[in-house]
Design an enzyme around this catalytic site. Structure first.
Site: not given
Length: 631
Positions: A2, A75, A77, A100, A364
């Site tokens: 976000c 903003n 996770e 969350d 990665g």
């Protein structure tokens, strides 16, 4: 993923205009195309843009607690939110949503600032607690998600995910910061402890800012940093097994999403490792994507294809022209500040490709910083052994003068460029490493600035932040200190900024499992011999992945995302390079010796020297200055 914005009055509860918050959100719309919201209360306002990933319908923001005492704009996770939710429910907390966001609110109410240490994730958030009379700003451990801040003339603090959002506030005076230009020329980006706009700060990675109404605004507090002072007690085989366990957990944690998910696949060790572990955990074919180049020397698609076939992924490849410089203006808009890592161009292309089929992509990023994968780290490790053998007076008195007369060989690999090695050995380890990380050295920068700019800069030296970080690093040996400094400076300033801006410009969430803090803390405790061996880095990681990946992937020379800027400025962008010497924008700054810029371009185009990266820096600087300041 976000975008957030906000305004807070720390002294008096002045009203906040919702229209001002909406104006700050508007230029960041790409960060959250699925929804937006604004919340205000006396003395505070929070704004939010949403890219829906988890609990798609049930977690609109800004989100308030059930009693409306706590409001959050967030903003990122939190990957372990389900475990935290269960623990908080056991402590009496009740939840109305399944995502969350609400977990962060409950964790704050339970543990206060200590909640941060319980989060495993990437985040930047603003939380207002009316009962405590405070605003709490926080950023994740490694700086995956950004947060810009500015103190304004009315006493308020404004903040936003991107600089372009902050610049929409009418009280922010848009003036250039010369020291940030010095930093940019040194490193190719503006580090996280600075900003190209005077008066703007970035909340540093692993820091929080707790502001209580009616009290002076304090300095940010560091809540996490990597610790290289410890060492694991395990055999290499045991360490490899534990590393696989940590990598597997980091990857599976980041595969939780309520939207389509995939991965970037370059064919290198890092992205191939992530795809291998995703394929192991997924009942369906992993969606992967690769960007190739139409120049064979730059193209890695064959390696990516081999990995895709090995793990039966749903693989897509797109080839772009190595001369794909039509995106330059778009790239300048994405980053706001000048940003000269030319790999941003192919990174943006692969994000575009991924977004056609997925909303979340695993990358990665992070393994080179964690496991000493960069060549400069290997060289530093080797050079420090020589420094210990040769007395400092001899190094300074003999090797320094010798480096000045040694022939310049820009075309050669670094081990054959004795001039660079001699010059580095004549300096301290920190001085040598800081210049190895950089793009343009102090002597060259001094020639580029005019007398007035040099006086204005005073004793500011861009590399000093590296000297300080390496001196203060919780480290046992020089390699530790170099990695610590890169994790604190290079990673958030360059690598994560590049990934955040290019992925968000495509409304794509990028996740970095190899930056899981558990992995970083484990890697920082490894003996140097498990990181660097035989002239290459990532030794333990490569051994651990031998059961998954073929040797021609694990042990081939590192290539990276290369963009042929040196070729461009002798070819298709010849005229643009020449125009830099007469650039009205660069001239109007009053900072530069324009004749020196002319000499640099002429030397490059004649083939006498390779100044491609420096010319690219000025090329991008010119565009940013014109856009930001109208110079």
């Amino acid at each position: 993923m976000c975008g957030i914005a906000g305004i807070y009055h720390p002294e008096t509860a002045k009203p906040v205009d919702p229209a001002r918050l909406r104006a700050m959100l508007e230029p960041m719309g790409h960060r959250g195309p699925d929804g937006s919201g604004v919340w205000t209360a006396p003395g505070v306002g929070l704004g939010h843009l949403r890219l829906s990933i988890i609990d798609i319908e049930g977690s609109p923001q800004p989100m308030a607690s059930a009693d409306e005492a706590v409001t959050l704009s967030y903003n990122g996770e939190i990957y372990n939110f389900r475990e935290l939710r269960a623990e908080l429910e056991d402590r009496g907390h009740r939840f109305r949503t399944s995502g969350d966001t609400e977990v962060i609110i409950a964790a704050w109410r339970q543990w206060g600032p200590e909640c941060l240490s319980r989060f495993n994730g990437m985040f930047a958030f603003a939380l207002h607690d009316a009962a405590r009379g405070c605003l709490f700003l926080a950023r994740d451990r490694l700086g995956v998600k950004p947060l810009h801040m500015a103190r304004l003339s009315d006493g308020s603090l404004a903040f936003a995910s991107e600089l372009k959002g902050l610049l929409r506030h009418p009280l922010l005076r848009c003036e250039a910061r010369l020291s940030a230009v010095e930093d940019y020329l040194a490193f190719g980006y503006v580090p996280d402890d600075s900003s190209i706009v005077a008066g703007v700060e970035k909340l540093a990675a692993g820091h929080y800012l707790l502001i209580e109404r009616g009290k002076p605004v304090p300095a940010p507090t560091r809540w996490w940093a990597p610790d290289f002072s410890r060492r694991i007690k395990a055999s290499e085989g045991e360490a490899a097994e534990h590393l696989i366990h940590l990598m597997r957990a980091a990857v599976t944690d980041r595969m939780v999403a309520d939207v389509p998910l995939g991965a970037f696949l370059s064919g290198g060790v890092d992205s191939s490792s992530v795809v291998a572990l995703m394929a192991e955990a997924s009942p369906k074919a992993v969606k992967t994507c690769t960007i190739g180049f139409d120049e064979a020397a730059l193209d890695e698609t064959a390696y990516a294809q081999a990995i895709a076939e090995r793990f039966a992924t749903d693989h897509r490849t797109r080839t772009v022209a190595a001369g794909d410089f039509g995106l330059i203006d778009r790239i300048a808009d994405m980053f706001d500040e000048p940003f000269a890592d030319a790999s941003a161009l192919p990174t943006w292309r692969v994000c575009e490709l991924a977004r056609e089929t997925v909303t979340v992509a695993l990358s990665g990023d992070g393994a080179d910083e964690a496991f000493a994968g960069y060549r400069r780290m290997v060289f530093h490790h080797q050079e420090e052994r020589l420094r210990r053998m040769i007395p400092a007076p001899l190094r300074r008195g003999l090797l320094g003068p010798l480096a000045k007369v040694w022939p310049q060989m820009d075309w050669a690999p670094r081990p054959l460029r004795a001039r660079a090695t001699l010059a580095s050995l004549a300096k301290s380890g920190a001085e040598g490493y800081a210049e190895a990380v950089g793009v343009t050295g102090p002597a060259q920068r001094a020639r580029l600035f005019n007398d007035a700019a040099r006086r204005a800069l005073g004793d500011h030296v861009a590399e000093a932040r590296y000297w300080k970080a390496m001196a203060e690093a919780p480290a046992r040996e020089p390699l530790d200190a170099a990695q610590y400094a890169d994790l604190m400076i290079w990673l958030p300033g360059d690598i994560l900024t590049k990934t955040d801006r290019t992925s968000m410009a495509a409304s794509l969430e990028a996740r970095e499992p190899l930056l899981d803090y558990r992995l970083i803390e484990f890697a920082s405790a490894l003996p140097a011999a498990m990181r660097v061996r035989g002239g290459t880095g990532k030794a333990l990681m490569k051994r651990a992945m031998e059961r998954y990946l073929p040797r021609d992937i694990l042990y081939r020379p590192k290539m990276g995302f290369v963009t042929p800027v040196s070729h461009w400025f002798r070819g298709a962008l010849t005229d643009q390079a020449r125009a830099l010497a007469t650039s009205a924008t660069l001239s109007r700054t009053g900072w530069f010796d324009m004749a020196e810029i002319d000499r640099i371009v002429a030397a490059h185009q004649s083939g006498r020297r390779d100044h491609g990266r420096l010319i690219w820096q000025f090329f991008m600087l010119e565009k940013s200055l014109a856009k930001l300041f109208g110079i």
